[in-house]
Design an enzyme around this catalytic site. Structure first.
Site, mmCIF file in Angstrom:
data_model
loop_
_atom_site.group_PDB
_atom_site.id
_atom_site.type_symbol
_atom_site.label_atom_id
_atom_site.label_comp_id
_atom_site.label_asym_id
_atom_site.label_seq_id
_atom_site.Cartn_x
_atom_site.Cartn_y
_atom_site.Cartn_z
ATOM 1 N N TYR A 198 -13.210 -24.060 -16.121
ATOM 2 C CA TYR A 198 -13.316 -24.374 -17.549
ATOM 3 C C TYR A 198 -11.970 -24.147 -18.218
ATOM 4 C CZ TYR A 198 -13.436 -19.355 -18.565
ATOM 5 O OH TYR A 198 -13.112 -18.024 -18.668
ATOM 6 N N CYS A 199 -11.782 -24.823 -19.348
ATOM 7 C CA CYS A 199 -10.594 -24.611 -20.180
ATOM 8 C C CYS A 199 -11.006 -24.897 -21.625
ATOM 9 C CB CYS A 199 -9.432 -25.491 -19.721
ATOM 10 S SG CYS A 199 -9.731 -27.265 -19.915
ATOM 11 N N THR A 200 -10.050 -25.052 -22.533
ATOM 12 C CA THR A 200 -10.374 -25.186 -23.958
ATOM 13 C C THR A 200 -11.191 -26.438 -24.271
ATOM 14 O OG1 THR A 200 -8.227 -24.180 -24.336
ATOM 15 C CG2 THR A 200 -9.360 -25.081 -26.267
#
Ligand SMILES: [Zn+2]
Ligand SMILES: [Zn+2]
Length: 338
Positions: A198-200
């Protein structure tokens, strides 16, 4: 008439203009991995269109695609959506509104870059047609509980410091170019695991998942729309968030609260705090975490040294800046350029 294709006003004037605005803005982001044939022409076209709509923000264009974080005057929102839908390279992008509003950008910057996400890995190490499976918020929440699962936060350490998924592993690197090799190393012996990234907003996981699949890690999945979409869905569905703390953002807000947990400490006094600040000394601009008391004591600077410099007359500061030297070597992340 010569068309103005970049901003020429000074920062102070821009901020004054922004503060005088009598309308609301909507902060949002989108990205697309798509072949851009002429990034410079595309950049100019986008700048003109967005400038006309009084849009601020930071946009990167590369031959591999586009990455945009912007703030749109709310009265121009419908026009903005129409404009996007008419650009063939952007017609199917997912536009994600910010989790919480606030002053984000005060000018429009559109830059041509080599990559939209600068992992600096050779092109033969990934194939954007083969990427990790996208998981919705619901799917991600249930995937987290499966056996033999590794969750990896694909952001910088200063981002995960204030917020992350509870059991996520944090790659301990300071430079983007070291991130993917480090993640590969972390997964050694766990190649058969379900790997959740996951990331922003999702953009960093697209390329990372492709790289990991190319490395022989088959079961790689990514959170669709990233933490931003996750936070919206959690709120909408009244589900308890498995992401704790704040979502760091690369604009003047520096963070959006997702859960009430505070998972970090003030870098000065070590008390519980998750407020990122940009040191007020113009020659420093370090990104660091500072509680409200320390902010008051140090006038928003990162150290006594910076406080001293920031209190000098501006001309003296300018002279000092010429011999620019970082005052303290604890944590060296430059504040995101707005
Ligand atoms: Zn403190
Ligand atoms: Zn400082």
């Amino acid at each position: 008439m010569i068309k103005k294709l970049y901003n020429k006003k000074s920062k102070d004037i821009l901020i004054e203009n922004l503060e005088a605005e009598t309308f609301n803005r909507i902060t949002c982001s989108f990205y697309n991995y798509i072949k851009i044939n002429s990034p410079f022409d595309f950049r100019n076209k986008l700048y003109s269109l967005f400038h006309t709509l009084n849009i601020f923000g930071r946009i990167y264009v590369a031959d591999e695609g586009i990455n945009a974080q912007i703030s749109v005057p709310s009265h121009n929102w419908a026009k903005f959506l129409k404009t996007i839908s008419e650009i063939s390279e952007l017609s199917d992008v997912q536009i994600k509104k910010a989790i919480s509003e606030g002053i984000s950008f005060y000018k429009l910057v559109v830059k041509v870059k080599k990559e939209i996400v600068a992992y600096r890995i050779p092109k033969n190490k990934y194939n954007m047609k083969i990427i990790g499976k996208h998981l919705s918020t619901e799917q991600f929440n249930s995937a987290i509980n499966k056996e033999q699962t590794t969750i990896i936060d694909m952001r910088n350490i200063y981002e995960s410091e204030v917020g992350k998924f509870k059991n996520a592993e944090i790659p301990q690197v300071e430079k983007s170019k070291d991130l993917l090799p480090e993640v590969r190393r972390m997964l050694k012996g766990r190649e058969h695991h379900q790997v959740l990234l996951y990331c922003t907003g999702g953009i960093r996981c697209e390329k990372a998942s492709s790289f990991l699949i190319n490395e022989g890690i088959e079961n790689v999945k990514q959170l669709k729309g990233g933490i931003i979409q996750y936070a919206h869905d959690i709120k909408k569905n009244g589900v308890k968030s498995k992401f704790i703390g704040k979502n760091f953002v690369f604009d003047a807000r520096l963070g959006e609260r997702v859960s009430d947990d505070i998972i970090s400490n003030c870098h000065i006094c070590n008390k519980s705090s998750d407020i990122h600040r940009d040191c007020k000394n113009d020659a420093c601009h370090i990104l660091f975490i500072q509680c409200q008391e320390c902010e008051r004591d140090l006038n928003g600077c990162c150290s006594d040294k910076c406080k001293e410099i920031a209190s000098l007359p501006i001309e003296t500061q300018k002279d000092l800046r010429k011999n620019r030297n970082s005052p303290d070597k604890r944590r060296y992340f430059k504040s995101p350029q707005l």
